[in-house]
Motif scaffolding. Structure first.
Motif, short mmCIF file in Angstrom:
data_model
loop_
_atom_site.label_atom_id
_atom_site.label_comp_id
_atom_site.label_asym_id
_atom_site.label_seq_id
_atom_site.Cartn_x
_atom_site.Cartn_y
_atom_site.Cartn_z
N ASP A 144 0.80 -1.23 0.00
CA ASP A 144 0.00 0.00 0.00
C ASP A 144 0.83 1.28 0.00
O ASP A 144 0.31 2.35 -0.30
N GLY A 145 2.09 1.20 0.36
CA GLY A 145 2.87 2.43 0.43
C GLY A 145 4.36 2.17 0.43
O GLY A 145 4.82 1.05 0.72
N LYS A 146 5.12 3.21 0.10
CA LYS A 146 6.58 3.09 0.05
C LYS A 146 7.17 4.44 0.43
O LYS A 146 6.66 5.50 0.08
N GLY A 166 1.70 6.01 -2.05
CA GLY A 166 0.62 5.37 -1.34
C GLY A 166 0.48 5.85 0.09
O GLY A 166 0.88 6.96 0.45
N SER A 167 -0.08 5.01 0.91
CA SER A 167 -0.34 5.33 2.31
C SER A 167 0.83 4.89 3.17
O SER A 167 1.15 3.71 3.23
N VAL A 168 1.49 5.85 3.82
CA VAL A 168 2.65 5.55 4.65
C VAL A 168 2.35 6.04 6.07
O VAL A 168 2.72 7.15 6.45
N GLU A 169 1.65 5.22 6.82
CA GLU A 169 1.38 5.49 8.24
C GLU A 169 0.94 6.93 8.48
O GLU A 169 1.52 7.66 9.27
N GLY A 170 -0.05 7.36 7.72
CA GLY A 170 -0.62 8.68 7.95
C GLY A 170 0.10 9.83 7.28
O GLY A 170 -0.29 10.98 7.47
N LEU A 171 1.14 9.55 6.52
CA LEU A 171 1.86 10.62 5.81
C LEU A 171 1.27 10.76 4.41
O LEU A 171 1.50 9.91 3.55
N ASP A 172 0.50 11.80 4.18
CA ASP A 172 -0.16 12.02 2.89
C ASP A 172 0.58 13.11 2.13
O ASP A 172 0.62 14.26 2.56
#
Length: 410
Positions: A144-146, A166-172
């Motif tokens: 989901d994220g990188k 993608g989605s990185v633990e709340g980092l948009d």
């Protein structure tokens, strides 16, 4: 004094590398004070586990006692000044006269921490090709994220790159135009990076590499054991732990080979770096060539039986920094060789007159290299084709003429 305070603040913000997510701490007030003592016995317990003793600063138990509870004075080893920390932002009852600055509020809470994902790369890796060298570390890499930090060398430039997909633990970062990074190595601040979004690269951010500014950061990443980088974007702030296993090998390979990668670049490997001196002949280019070649054309016209030589074709290119180049065909005249025509290469540096070079041998295509040291003349690539192979020759300005330097292997 203000510089000392800034250094202290930066050190206080240091966070252990691979810790878990924690809640933000309370705000504090930091006040500069007159000298009030220094030194601390070994084993002194901190009054609060939210405060650390930065390098060269110690808790000050022998300072005059403040009237308010909860105030923790600190003093430098040389006793030049003292700093008071107060949790909660309550008014401070000073026990010495403030110097230069009044109290300032800071939030010493820990930013949310992104734990490295178990599936992510465990060390720095090196990717190598004729078009790119990249030392990369991806502490967060899932379906989901990188999130990856890279030092990249291409035939055009050296640069840092942060990839956040993608989605990185709340980092948009989908709407972000710019990200800021603070990089810490073994607890010490190693450097800052400001990376900007680039068109055509979704969720990828780049920072141009400047050797004078980044030497310290690169050196720290090659020597250290572990680090963190703190990412700020659109009022978001996250911190990510980083191992430096393999960083010396990967970063050293990029730094050691980047010079050759850029020196041997061609229009095939770096199409945006080179400008082809080609196109339709124009009257403006022909007029410029006539002006630069006036003496030569005059001598040809003075020959007995001269067949009215002139500039018959001229192609011009101007670079954004003001350099102008013209490829001109002059003739006919028996003085110009077997074909009665000669090709001249003309260069006009900014704010200088045209410089004329000896007739260029047929038929090379001429590329102008836009990457050049400040104050130096652009290099040239002269090309010829042999069967299915294009041969590139690099020519350089030696102060009086363009000379052959080397053939670039393909």
């Amino acid at each position: 004094m203000s510089r000392i305070v800034c250094v202290l603040i930066a050190l206080v913000f240091a966070v252990p590398a691979l810790s878990q997510s924690r809640e933000d701490g309370p705000a504090v007030e930091i006040c500069t004070m007159n000298p009030v003592g220094h030194g601390v016995p070994d084993g002194l317990d901190y009054a609060s586990d939210r405060f650390r003793s930065p390098d060269r600063w110690t808790l000050c138990p022998d300072c005059p006692a403040p009237t308010d509870e909860g105030v923790q004075p600190l003093a430098p080893a040389d006793g030049a000044m003292a700093v008071l920390f107060r949790p909660g932002g309550a008014p401070l009852a000073p026990f010495a006269r403030p110097v230069e600055w009044d109290c300032q509020s800071y939030d010493l809470g820990v930013v949310p921490f992104i734990a490295p994902h178990p599936s992510a790369d465990a060390e720095w890796t090196l990717e190598e090709s004729r078009r790119r060298l990249e030392a990369r570390y991806c502490p967060y890499d899932t379906e989901d994220g990188k999130l990856c930090l890279s030092f990249v060398c291409t035939p055009e430039e050296e640069q840092w790159m942060l990839l956040a997909e993608g989605s990185v633990e709340g980092l948009d970062v989908t709407e972000a135009l710019e990200l800021e990074l603070d990089v810490r190595v073994d607890g010490a601040l190693a450097g800052y990076l400001t990376v900007s979004a680039r068109a055509g690269f979704e969720n990828a951010f780049f920072a141009v590499y400047v050797r004078q500014l980044d030497d310290e950061l690169l050196g720290a990443l090659r020597r250290g054991q572990a680090g963190t980088f703190r990412v700020r974007a659109m009022k978001q702030e996250r911190e990510l732990g980083m191992t430096l296993d393999g960083s010396s090998r990967a970063l050293g390979a990029v730094l050691g080979n980047c010079g050759d990668l850029q020196r041997l670049a061609t229009p095939d490997t770096a199409p945006d770096r080179f400008v082809l001196l080609n196109g339709p002949s124009t009257e403006a280019a022909m007029d410029a060539a006539r002006q630069a070649l006036d003496d030569r054309i005059g001598r040809l016209l003075a020959l007995e039986g001269a067949p009215d030589p002139d500039v018959r074709r001229a192609v011009a290119v101007q670079l954004p920094d003001g350099w102008r180049f013209v490829d001109a065909l002059v003739g006919p005249s028996p003085e110009l060789g077997f074909s009665n025509f000669a090709r001249y290469f003309l260069v006009k540096p900014p704010n200088r007159d045209w410089v004329v070079f000896d007739p260029v041998e047929n038929p090379p295509r001429i590329y102008i290299d836009r990457k050049r040291p400040i104050g130096a003349w652009p290099n040239l690539l002269l090309t010829t084709a042999e069967r299915d192979i294009t041969i590139y020759e690099r020519w350089y300005w030696d102060g009086s003429n363009y000379l052959y330097r080397e053939t670039i292997p393909q």
